[in-house]
Design an enzyme around this catalytic site. Structure first.
Site, mmCIF file in Angstrom:
data_model
loop_
_atom_site.group_PDB
_atom_site.id
_atom_site.type_symbol
_atom_site.label_atom_id
_atom_site.label_comp_id
_atom_site.label_asym_id
_atom_site.label_seq_id
_atom_site.Cartn_x
_atom_site.Cartn_y
_atom_site.Cartn_z
ATOM 1 N N SER A 148 0.871 -1.179 0.000
ATOM 2 C CA SER A 148 0.000 0.000 0.000
ATOM 3 C C SER A 148 0.904 1.224 0.000
ATOM 4 O O SER A 148 2.091 1.126 0.338
ATOM 5 C CB SER A 148 -0.869 -0.003 1.271
ATOM 6 O OG SER A 148 -1.521 1.237 1.463
ATOM 7 N N TYR B 208 -2.112 0.018 10.898
ATOM 8 C CA TYR B 208 -2.061 -0.437 9.510
ATOM 9 C C TYR B 208 -0.760 -0.036 8.842
ATOM 10 O O TYR B 208 -0.120 -0.853 8.162
ATOM 11 C CB TYR B 208 -3.257 0.132 8.749
ATOM 12 C CG TYR B 208 -3.332 -0.316 7.309
ATOM 13 C CD1 TYR B 208 -3.498 -1.663 6.989
ATOM 14 C CD2 TYR B 208 -3.248 0.595 6.262
ATOM 15 C CE1 TYR B 208 -3.575 -2.083 5.671
ATOM 16 C CE2 TYR B 208 -3.329 0.190 4.943
ATOM 17 C CZ TYR B 208 -3.493 -1.149 4.651
ATOM 18 O OH TYR B 208 -3.558 -1.567 3.345
#
Length: 254
Positions: A138, A151
């Site tokens: 990501s 995250y």
């Protein structure tokens, strides 16, 4: 499940987290390109339907469970391409209010899960003579943002795992590509917010995010490169997003 024997002449691709979103789109794209695609996920009803659609194979896979990974890998005679897609986010809390169970889930799924599957399939990937490992991280593997430490920490660690392996496998016939997407409209936010669809929809309101097919197209392109070409890292974001902090909505709200 769909027990189909792969053709001896077809390359085999394994896609984890293939029950929806980027994983499912990637399985379809690779099948169109001629791969025998093996899809793994916990929601077997979805991957069974997907395998039937693409003439692939499906098997239950929980990357957080060592026994599940061992069973999954034990069914594979050949692997040419591994797409580490299983992962996700839980919660959006500041560090002072961090839910440790959410943090553990994110680390176990994104980091340790990727490690389990990759380690187990490395011998087959090397034996293929032209292996490729694609890991979906990501832009959160490259940046941080408020309330996202759980995250971003997990994705940074997943990225470091992948990048370290790149050096360790020098001289072996295996390429490695890290895909770092920005905002992609999938079930990602629905999982992050424990099924709160209204809150999840707000993430993508007033902008045009990437789609799962956009990311799948990039993965398929990566897999189509000749053996001597390694696309180390690919960052893709929607036009409406500059980085993890700024998008057209945040700009309007200044």
């Amino acid at each position: 499940m769909t027990p189909t024997s792969p053709s001896a002449t077809r390359k085999t691709a394994v896609v984890t987290g293939a029950s929806s979103g980027i994983g499912a789109a990637t399985a379809r794209a690779l099948a169109r390109d001629g791969y025998d695609v093996v899809v793994g996920a916990r929601r077997t009803d979805r991957i069974d339907a997907l395998a039937s659609e693409i003439d692939g194979r499906a098997m239950y896979l929980d990357v957080t469970d060592p026994a599940s990974v061992e069973r999954f890998v034990g069914t594979l005679d050949r692997v040419d391409l591994l797409v580490n897609n299983a992962g996700g986010a839980k919660g959006l809390a500041p560090i002072a209010e961090a839910n440790l169970d959410d943090w553990r889930w994110m680390w176990e799924t994104n980091v340790v899960g990727t490690l389990r599957v990759t380690k187990a399939l490395l011998p087959a990937l090397i034996a293929s003579g032209d292996g490729l490992i694609v890991t979906i991280t990501s832009i959160a593997a490259l940046d941080v943002y408020d309330n996202g430490a759980g995250y971003t920490a997990a994705k940074h660690a997943q990225g470091v795992l992948h990048r370290t392996l790149r050096g360790e496998l020098l001289g072996q016939p295996v390429r490695l590509t890290e895909i770092c997407p920005g905002m992609v409209e999938t079930e990602f936010s629905l999982v992050r917010f424990d099924g709160d669809a209204e809150r999840a929809d707000q993430v993508y309101a007033d902008l045009t995010p990437l789609t799962a097919d956009d990311v799948a197209d990039v993965i398929a392109f990566t897999a189509s490169r000749p053996p001597h070409v390694n696309l180390d890292q690919i960052v893709l974001k929607p036009r409406d997003q500059a980085d993890a902090h700024r998008n057209v909505r945040t700009r309007r709200n200044r």
